[in-house]
Design an enzyme around this catalytic site. Structure first.
Site, PDB file in Angstrom:
ATOM      1  N   LYS A  43       0.812  -1.222   0.000  1.00  0.00           N
ATOM      2  CA  LYS A  43       0.000   0.000   0.000  1.00  0.00           C
ATOM      3  C   LYS A  43       0.843   1.268   0.000  1.00  0.00           C
ATOM      4  O   LYS A  43       0.473   2.278  -0.565  1.00  0.00           O
ATOM      5  CB  LYS A  43      -0.893   0.012   1.245  1.00  0.00           C
ATOM      6  CG  LYS A  43      -2.183  -0.727   1.052  1.00  0.00           C
ATOM      7  CD  LYS A  43      -3.095  -0.475   2.229  1.00  0.00           C
ATOM      8  CE  LYS A  43      -4.120  -1.579   2.324  1.00  0.00           C
ATOM      9  NZ  LYS A  43      -4.616  -1.779   3.667  1.00  0.00           N
ATOM     10  N   ARG A  44       1.967   1.188   0.700  1.00  0.00           N
ATOM     11  CA  ARG A  44       2.828   2.366   0.827  1.00  0.00           C
ATOM     12  C   ARG A  44       3.237   2.973  -0.523  1.00  0.00           C
ATOM     13  O   ARG A  44       3.466   4.157  -0.640  1.00  0.00           O
ATOM     14  CB  ARG A  44       4.079   2.025   1.646  1.00  0.00           C
ATOM     15  CG  ARG A  44       4.227   2.875   2.892  1.00  0.00           C
ATOM     16  CD  ARG A  44       5.306   2.322   3.781  1.00  0.00           C
ATOM     17  NE  ARG A  44       5.105   0.889   3.997  1.00  0.00           N
ATOM     18  CZ  ARG A  44       6.082  -0.011   4.001  1.00  0.00           C
ATOM     19  NH1 ARG A  44       7.320   0.362   3.812  1.00  0.00           N
ATOM     20  NH2 ARG A  44       5.822  -1.279   4.239  1.00  0.00           N
TER      21      ARG A  44
END
Ligand code: GLU
Length: 485
Positions: free
Chosen positions: A256-257
């Site tokens: 997700k980062r």
């Protein structure tokens, strides 16, 4: 030959991760390439990870990307139910777990949390794994029955041998052999009665007649245990294709980062579905030649899963942007305009011929959000530096530009027809009189009317959009700037 049957088996746990979409795509392509069937199975037995709305995301994504399933919860093909929680209600997992118990390949385990917590742990692939000590395997039949009758909570574990080896075959990794002593007695049925993924995937793939299992290589290390289950039942092991890891630009697992790990993220960032699907196809697979642009139908034709690579695939957003730009260039104008219009309207507000501006940017952007940066100068002339008038190749500088703008101003003031053609003719005749190169005039004029070094169109096209008043105002402003006022 048996018909190829593949399955996409997502867990409804949130957004559609790029890795999941790749699994779905490859499974779809393997089936369709061989004229087989592609099935959707929803794996919702992990109740703790279930996210409301995630099932809808799965359906929406498959429909949007064109990965049409032949069978699934919404399309019965005779192998249902296609949702694991519904399959559980049929008693199928318990039935097969009991069959394994009868064969001595599985056993009831009643150990409580405290006892399990006191057991030895090992670090496997960075994770702390508890190695169960087969304590409950030594319970007598009577003891087991007594405990079951008293309603004691239990799980059912696989009974793996402590000696010998197990070998399985993966199409990409070849034969993999492990020592059985490394195989823990994994849980097949949890204390809530639900099967674990580890058990359900085997029972389901077999009973649903799946021929090819395609999934991320995080499942590779568990596959010997699955093979032992197949062997215990006397079932044929499917063809395994474990896909390489997808990493970010820093070679870390795509998470997700990165900001672009899911299909939804990418759509929000203005990418086209077709470009994303095309790009994802190349995350681990490549054709024989160096071709990169493929429609879904072309992928079906070309996709040979033996050409999937084992090396991690780097998700390169720069490359995806390039690919998206190629799709935008090739797109039909009306379809492009329909999608570009909201971005143009947001950047420009009212009063502009958005269609004309859309045509200017179509071949110059990679993603729709690039539009704002390309067209914002139409709405407001940006602050710019007089240095911009100096251009070596055009042989212009501040002094020459001042002369040109001062001479062009009365021509533009006198000009009534502000169409691109008429403006171009007017400037051409001035260029002819002066006997200079086009760029010598056009560069300063374009600079004055746009305030930018790069624009999606030439000076006269820009003035056609701006109209007379605004064009003249900007030329005057340029003159002031060059005079240092
Ligand atoms: N439900 C599993 C997942 O989403 C599926 C893995 C598999 O394809 O077997 O990771």
């Amino acid at each position: 030959m048996t018909k190829i049957r593949t399955r996409y088996a997502p867990s409804p746990t949130g957004k559609m991760h790029v890795g999941n979409l790749r699994s779905a795509l490859y499974e779809f392509l393997i089936a369709k390439h061989a004229g087989g069937d592609f099935m959707l199975r929803i794996e919702d037995t992990d109740q703790e990870r279930f996210v409301e709305g995630a099932t809808e995301i799965i359906y929406r994504t498959l429909a949007k990307t064109g990965l049409k399933h032949d069978e699934g919860p919404d399309k019965d093909g005779g192998f249902g139910p296609y949702v694991q929680s519904e399959r559980m209600k049929t008693g199928i997992y318990m039935k097969y777990a009991k069959e394994l118990i009868d064969k001595g390949e599985a056993y009831y385990c009643f150990c409580d949390k405290e006892r399990l917590a006191s057991l030895k742990t090992e670090i496997v692939e960075g994770k702390e794994i508890m190695i169960y000590d087969k304590h409950c395997l030594s319970l007598s039949k009577e003891e087991v029955e007594e405990k079951l009758a008293s309603g004691a909570p239990f799980v059912i574990r696989q009974n793996n041998p402590t000696e010998g080896t197990t070998t399985f075959h993966d199409e990409l990794y070849g034969d993999i052999t492990v020592n059985n002593s490394e195989l823990d007695d994994m849980i097949l049925i949890k204390s809530d009665g639900y099967p674990t993924y580890n058990f359900a995937n085997v029972v389901d793939d077999h009973t649903m007649h799946i021929t090819h299992v395609v999934r991320g290589n995080e499942y590779l290390s568990s596959s010997p245990k699955y093979t032992r289950l197949y062997e215990a039942f006397g079932w044929e092991v499917p063809v395994y294709v474990h896909l390489p890891l997808i990493t970010d630009e820093n070679h870390k697992k795509l998470s997700k980062r990165s900001g672009h790990s899911s299909f939804e993220d990418l759509l929000e960032q203005g990418f086209l579905t077709e470009a994303v699907v095309n790009y994802i196809a190349l995350l681990g697979w490549s054709p024989e030649d160096n071709r990169e642009i493929f429609t879904l139908d072309e992928l079906i034709k070309e996709f040979d899963y033996h050409r999937i690579s084992k090396s991690p695939a780097v998700f390169d957003i720069v490359k995806l942007k390039w690919m998206n730009g190629e799709y935008l260039k090739a797109m039909d104008f009306d379809a492009f305009y329909e999608m570009a219009e909201p971005y143009l309207a947001e950047a420009l507000g009212e009063g502009f011929d958005l269609k004309k501006i859309a045509a200017m940017v179509k071949t110059r952007i990679e993603v729709f959000p690039d539009i704002a940066g390309q067209v914002d100068f139409f709405r407001t002339l940006p602050e710019y530096d007089a240095e911009l008038y100096t251009h070596k190749k055009m042989k212009t500088d501040a002094a020459s530009s001042l002369t040109v703008l001062t001479e062009v101003l009365p021509i533009l003031e006198a000009q009534e027809d502000y169409s691109n053609d008429a403006l171009y003719q007017a400037l051409l005749s001035y260029i002819g009189q002066k006997g200079c190169k086009n760029g010598y005039i056009m560069w300063p004029v374009r600079t004055a009317v746009s305030g930018k070094q790069m624009t999606p169109a030439g000076a006269t096209e820009i003035m056609e959009i701006l109209g007379k008043d605004e064009s003249v105002r900007r030329i005057k402003k340029g003159i002031e700037k060059l005079k240092g006022e």
